[in-house]
Design a protein around this motif. Structure first.
Motif, PDB file in Angstrom:
ATOM      1  N   LEU A 128       0.827  -1.337   0.059  1.00 20.88           N
ATOM      2  CA  LEU A 128       0.028  -0.020  -0.059  1.00 20.88           C
ATOM      3  C   LEU A 128       0.915   1.205   0.002  1.00 20.88           C
ATOM      4  CD1 LEU A 128      -2.443  -1.029   2.764  1.00 20.88           C
ATOM      5  CD2 LEU A 128      -3.050  -1.059   0.395  1.00 20.88           C
ATOM      6  N   ASP A 129       0.768   2.158  -0.850  1.00 22.40           N
ATOM      7  CA  ASP A 129       1.823   3.320  -1.134  1.00 22.40           C
ATOM      8  C   ASP A 129       1.073   4.356  -0.233  1.00 22.40           C
ATOM      9  OD1 ASP A 129      -0.225   4.482  -2.448  1.00 22.40           O
ATOM     10  OD2 ASP A 129       0.658   4.067  -4.416  1.00 22.40           O
ATOM     11  N   ALA A 130       1.855   5.359  -0.372  1.00 28.61           N
ATOM     12  CA  ALA A 130       1.295   6.323   0.796  1.00 28.61           C
ATOM     13  C   ALA A 130       0.091   6.869   0.478  1.00 28.61           C
ATOM     14  CB  ALA A 130       2.368   7.852   0.530  1.00 28.61           C
ATOM     15  N   GLN A 131      -0.591   7.276  -0.918  1.00 24.53           N
ATOM     16  CA  GLN A 131      -1.768   7.690  -1.085  1.00 24.53           C
ATOM     17  C   GLN A 131      -2.830   6.734  -0.798  1.00 24.53           C
ATOM     18  OE1 GLN A 131      -2.502  11.026  -1.745  1.00 24.53           O
ATOM     19  NE2 GLN A 131      -4.483  10.360  -1.022  1.00 24.53           N
ATOM     20  N   GLU A 132      -2.648   5.501  -1.083  1.00 24.92           N
ATOM     21  CA  GLU A 132      -3.818   4.555  -0.895  1.00 24.92           C
ATOM     22  C   GLU A 132      -3.773   4.239   0.872  1.00 24.92           C
ATOM     23  OE1 GLU A 132      -3.479   0.620  -3.969  1.00 24.92           O
ATOM     24  OE2 GLU A 132      -1.399   1.233  -2.895  1.00 24.92           O
ATOM     25  N   SER A 133      -2.655   4.492   1.595  1.00 20.67           N
ATOM     26  CA  SER A 133      -2.759   4.573   2.960  1.00 20.67           C
ATOM     27  C   SER A 133      -3.645   5.289   3.359  1.00 20.67           C
ATOM     28  CB  SER A 133      -1.286   4.240   3.482  1.00 20.67           C
ATOM     29  OG  SER A 133      -0.503   3.468   3.127  1.00 20.67           O
ATOM     30  N   VAL A 134      -3.380   6.678   3.017  1.00 23.21           N
ATOM     31  CA  VAL A 134      -4.163   7.713   3.390  1.00 23.21           C
ATOM     32  C   VAL A 134      -5.919   7.657   3.011  1.00 23.21           C
ATOM     33  CG1 VAL A 134      -4.786  10.316   2.981  1.00 23.21           C
ATOM     34  CG2 VAL A 134      -2.306   9.508   3.255  1.00 23.21           C
ATOM     35  N   ASP A 135      -5.923   7.221   1.813  1.00 22.38           N
ATOM     36  CA  ASP A 135      -7.352   6.743   1.354  1.00 22.38           C
ATOM     37  C   ASP A 135      -8.158   5.764   2.087  1.00 22.38           C
ATOM     38  OD1 ASP A 135      -6.871   8.885  -0.794  1.00 22.38           O
ATOM     39  OD2 ASP A 135      -6.464   7.271  -2.316  1.00 22.38           O
ATOM     40  N   LEU A 136      -7.183   4.918   2.378  1.00 19.90           N
ATOM     41  CA  LEU A 136      -7.879   3.884   3.410  1.00 19.90           C
ATOM     42  C   LEU A 136      -7.906   4.109   4.910  1.00 19.90           C
ATOM     43  CD1 LEU A 136      -5.901   0.808   1.817  1.00 19.90           C
ATOM     44  CD2 LEU A 136      -8.600   1.145   1.848  1.00 19.90           C
ATOM     45  N   GLY A 137      -7.538   5.186   5.312  1.00 20.30           N
ATOM     46  CA  GLY A 137      -7.588   5.726   6.792  1.00 20.30           C
ATOM     47  C   GLY A 137      -6.523   5.140   7.735  1.00 20.30           C
ATOM     48  N   LEU A 138      -5.443   4.406   6.940  1.00 19.70           N
ATOM     49  CA  LEU A 138      -4.450   3.783   7.726  1.00 19.70           C
ATOM     50  C   LEU A 138      -3.388   5.016   8.101  1.00 19.70           C
ATOM     51  CD1 LEU A 138      -4.000   0.707   5.767  1.00 19.70           C
ATOM     52  CD2 LEU A 138      -5.237   0.915   7.871  1.00 19.70           C
ATOM     53  N   VAL A 139      -3.345   6.028   7.337  1.00 21.78           N
ATOM     54  CA  VAL A 139      -2.376   7.049   7.532  1.00 21.78           C
ATOM     55  C   VAL A 139      -3.146   8.431   7.859  1.00 21.78           C
ATOM     56  CG1 VAL A 139      -0.432   8.305   6.642  1.00 21.78           C
ATOM     57  CG2 VAL A 139      -0.357   5.896   6.677  1.00 21.78           C
ATOM     58  N   ASP A 140      -3.000   9.155   8.472  1.00 20.30           N
ATOM     59  CA  ASP A 140      -3.655  10.382   8.654  1.00 20.30           C
ATOM     60  C   ASP A 140      -3.099  11.461   8.108  1.00 20.30           C
ATOM     61  OD1 ASP A 140      -5.845   9.772  10.734  1.00 20.30           O
ATOM     62  OD2 ASP A 140      -3.975   8.899  11.756  1.00 20.30           O
ATOM     63  N   GLU A 141      -1.564  11.704   7.861  1.00 17.51           N
ATOM     64  CA  GLU A 141      -1.022  12.802   7.312  1.00 17.51           C
ATOM     65  C   GLU A 141       0.230  12.360   6.492  1.00 17.51           C
ATOM     66  OE1 GLU A 141       0.680  17.053   9.244  1.00 17.51           O
ATOM     67  OE2 GLU A 141      -0.498  15.596  10.523  1.00 17.51           O
ATOM     68  N   LEU A 142       0.367  13.038   5.311  1.00 17.38           N
ATOM     69  CA  LEU A 142       1.596  12.795   4.536  1.00 17.38           C
ATOM     70  C   LEU A 142       2.293  14.083   4.816  1.00 17.38           C
ATOM     71  CD1 LEU A 142       0.520  10.924   1.334  1.00 17.38           C
ATOM     72  CD2 LEU A 142       1.829  10.015   3.214  1.00 17.38           C
TER      73      LEU A 142
END
Length: 204
Positions: A128-142
């Protein structure tokens, strides 16, 4: 296992200092090819218990992730409240010869973003790349500047009560597995606590 001791020590330090409102953790890296060598279920159980302790702390836990994050790094990330990541972050479950590792990261991934949306990652170890991780709610902020983002997060949580934060977190966890009728009592109890705290604060 050094990682178990490190998590336990961080949790103990946060629990012993009542002035602590935030616990930042740096996560990055994936284990080497023979990462299961010397591993047994007893050690895995100790690791999972240490993560559960981290997940239930009376402070806000914040992960700062970069690069490839798998194995222990992914486990810790998924157990934190707020996740900051650099644009090069890449999340993935480990593959141990026959299939992906069936640890509690599978549970947390499915619980936090829904199993159907993460089918390729959970079943086949897809990254899961950075944007996918954000889109899935696994990462809050890049961000390219994690230090500044961490400072802003500290300011955001500075006035929050760690104990009350832990209660809200548990209510959120329970929401996916508890019926409305069973959840109502817990939420009313939390509301009653909040009202009592407000009344006490307003009393001269």
């Amino acid at each position: 296992m050094e990682s178990v001791a490190a998590v336990e020590a961080a949790c103990a330090a946060a629990e012993s200092d009542e002035s602590t409102t935030m616990l930042p953790v740096q996560v990055t890296g994936t284990p080497g090819k023979d990462w299961t060598h010397g591993l047994d279920v007893s050690l895995v159980s100790k690791w999972e218990r240490s993560l559960r302790r981290l997940e239930r702390l009376n402070v806000t836990t914040v992960a700062v992730a970069s690069g490839d994050c798998g194995g222990l790094a992914l486990d810790v990330l998924l157990a934190t409240d707020y996740r900051i990541a650099t644009p090069d972050v890449r999340l993935s479950l480990l593959v141990d010869r026959e299939a992906t590792w069936p640890g509690m990261a599978v549970f947390r991934l499915a619980q936090q973003s829904g199993g159907s949306r993460l089918r390729r990652a959970i079943l086949f170890g897809a990254h899961l790349d950075a944007q996918e991780s954000v889109d899935l709610g696994l990462v809050d902020e890049l961000t390219d500047d994690p230090a500044t983002a961490l400072t802003a997060t500290a300011e955001m949580v500075a006035g929050l009560s760690g104990r009350e934060m832990a209660i809200r977190r548990q209510l959120m966890f329970d929401a996916t597995t508890t019926s409305f009728e069973d959840a109502l009592g817990r939420h009313l109890a939390a509301c009653d606590r909040a009202l009592r705290r407000s009344a006490d604060a307003a009393t001269p």
